[in-house]
Design an enzyme around this catalytic site. Structure first.
Site, PDB file in Angstrom:
ATOM      1  N   GLU A  28      43.514  39.228  47.193  1.00 51.75           N
ATOM      2  CA  GLU A  28      42.162  39.732  46.979  1.00 51.75           C
ATOM      3  C   GLU A  28      41.992  40.347  45.580  1.00 51.75           C
ATOM      4  OE1 GLU A  28      39.709  39.311  48.999  1.00 51.75           O
ATOM      5  OE2 GLU A  28      38.249  40.921  48.738  1.00 51.75           O
ATOM      6  N   ASP A  29      42.923  41.181  45.183  1.00 52.27           N
ATOM      7  CA  ASP A  29      42.786  41.888  43.905  1.00 52.27           C
ATOM      8  C   ASP A  29      43.764  41.435  42.835  1.00 52.27           C
ATOM      9  OD1 ASP A  29      40.732  43.570  44.897  1.00 52.27           O
ATOM     10  OD2 ASP A  29      42.231  44.797  45.907  1.00 52.27           O
TER      11      ASP A  29
END
Ligand code: MN
Length: 504
Positions: free
Chosen positions: A75-76
């Site tokens: 996600e990041d």
């Protein structure tokens, strides 16, 4: 900065394969987050390592801790789904993706939806380990909340207070629930926090002196009775939980006896009763405050003997007596049952039932706000789950049970008002409409999912917001029988069709 050895050191007897897995995840995540910074200015990777450390402290095994290290890498960070799958396998990918999915559920901010949102939160997690990783992630984010821009802080803190802490509490993970509450409290109710803090400080200073004296003479008395294997500790009531109790007791702290309690921890259950005997033989107990939660555990599984005694100088002390095992369960709850090295085990059944009970609205009755929507009948899906577990004696792990029996068979969807409707997997808007009301089903002409028009045979997904449009003269079609999954919808459709035939 949390180092790899700190994490490894917290895992109970790791195998060589466990250590290898942790090491490769640690290095992989450090690369995937390379150059990224947190709002605090720290390296982003420090958050991943802290999250993993919390999981290890809560007794999670190498698989869960590894997924914790990796939880933000897709996600990041710069990692891809394929990379995680190839390097760490399907199970860890499932956990990482589960955490991401869970992060997408956002707090509405309206009290009447809280109960629904808590259920959805649990349902979407699909696996207790996903929930644990999300908890650890949130705990670290709460510990560093001061670095987040002010306008975001309150929303995050409120979500923690309304959703995360109550879910942790119901799963019996009291240690976590307490810490989340106390971290969120000052951001959500700054004024009240200040008041409670000064009240508690004053009260606890006085109490502590009385307590020291009491503990000394208690150990002497226990020694005389031949009870020497005794461990004791203070339990300082969490400030938020004190605040809630103050609200219920006309804000009078003198009416609250457990702001500071003493815990006596002994080896066996018979020892617990002997300690209680010695205490009552020496100090006068307050009437109606003697609770035997060992013989009669609270519905959420909590055990201990409680008594409150006069200890002289006008001081009153609550004493909680328990064994080490009970102590561990009462602090770690369901988390203490997640062990992947044990097979079978007598605790498994208890854990399953605690889990189910924890989902029942207001079983506990105390400390929980009673929301009108959550009182009343036990939801059908919980009944089904209980029935299933009463008849099954499968050898699969607790975790497998939870995944396959429950989460994989039900979905949770929202009405436009935010109420949660639970349905069998693969349900359609037809099922949804009839579960609202038979007339909504009978008069349905169309459905929107997440704001988009859909066909009536489409399959609903967890978390969908479903809106049904109706017309006065509309009628169900025979085709709907194929679209419906629930018996209730089929029953209503058949009866309308039958009535039409009869009237021809
Ligand atoms: Mn995170």
């Amino acid at each position: 900065m949390v180092e790899l050895k700190d994490i490894k050191g917290l895992i109970t007897s790791p195998t060589a394969a466990d250590n290898e897995l942790l090491e490769s995840a640690y290095n992989f995540a450090e690369m995937a987050h390379g150059g990224q910074k947190r709002l605090s200015g720290e390296n982003y990777f420090s958050h991943a390592a802290e999250t993993a450390k919390i999981l290890a402290e809560y007794g999670m095994g190498a698989t869960t801790v590894t997924a914790g290290i990796l939880h933000d890498t897709i996600e990041d960070g710069r990692a891809t789904v394929e990379e995680i799958k190839e390097k760490f396998g399907e199970e860890i990918l499932f956990l990482v993706e589960g955490v991401t999915k869970l992060g997408k559920i956002k707090y509405h901010g309206a009290d009447r939806y809280n109960e629904s949102l808590r259920k959805l939160f649990v349902a979407v997690s699909q696996d207790i380990r996903v929930l644990m990783i999300k908890f650890a992630d949130r705990l670290h984010n709460m510990r560093t909340l001061e670095h987040v821009p002010e306008e975001k802080r309150e929303r995050i803190a409120r979500e923690t207070l309304e959703i995360y802490a109550p879910v942790a509490y119901r799963l019996g993970i009291r240690k976590l629930s307490r810490e989340l509450e106390d971290l969120a409290f000052p951001y959500v109710y700054p004024k009240e926090y200040g008041e409670v803090l000064s009240l508690a400080k004053h009260k606890q200073k006085i109490l502590r002196e009385g307590l020291e004296k009491f503990l000394k003479s208690l150990k002497k008395e226990l020694g005389k009775a031949g009870i020497t294997k005794v461990r004791s500790e203070y339990r300082v009531k969490g400030l938020y939980s004190l605040y809630k109790k103050l609200l219920a007791r006309d804000k009078n702290i003198e009416k609250i006896y457990d702001t500071l309690a003493v815990r006596i921890i002994v080896p066996t259950i018979p020892d617990c009763y002997r300690v209680l005997g010695v205490i009552h033989g020496t100090w006068r107990p307050l009437p109606r405050r003697i609770k035997d939660y060992i013989a009669f555990p609270k519905p959420n599984g909590y055990q201990s003997l409680h008594t409150t005694v006069f200890v002289g100088d006008g001081n009153i002390v609550e004493v909680q007596i328990r064994t080490e095992e009970i102590h561990r369960n009462s602090e770690y709850g369901i988390a203490s049952h997640i062990s992947y090295k044990e097979t079978g085990g007598k605790n498994r059944a208890t854990a399953v039932f605690n889990w189910i009970w924890s989902l029942l609205p207001n079983r506990e009755g105390e400390n929980e706000g009673v929301s009108p929507s959550s009182s009343g009948d036990v939801p059908q899906w919980i009944k089904e789950l209980v029935e299933h577990h009463e008849t099954s004696n499968s050898k699969s792990s607790l975790n497998e049970d939870l995944r396959s029996d429950f989460f994989h068979n039900r979905i949770f969807v929202f009405t436009p008002n935010g109420d949660v409707i639970d349905l069998p997997k693969d349900s359609s808007p037809v099922d949804f409409a009839y579960s609202i009301h038979s007339e909504v089903g009978n008069k349905m002409v169309g459905a929107k999912v997440n704001g988009k028009l859909v066909s009536l045979n489409s399959k609903l997904q967890n978390g969908d917001i479903v809106e049904i449009s109706t017309k006065k003269n509309a009628k169900p079609s025979t085709k709907w029988l194929d679209y419906a999954k629930t018996t209730i919808a089929k029953k209503h459709i058949r009866s309308v069709i039958q009535r039409q035939k009869d009237s021809v």
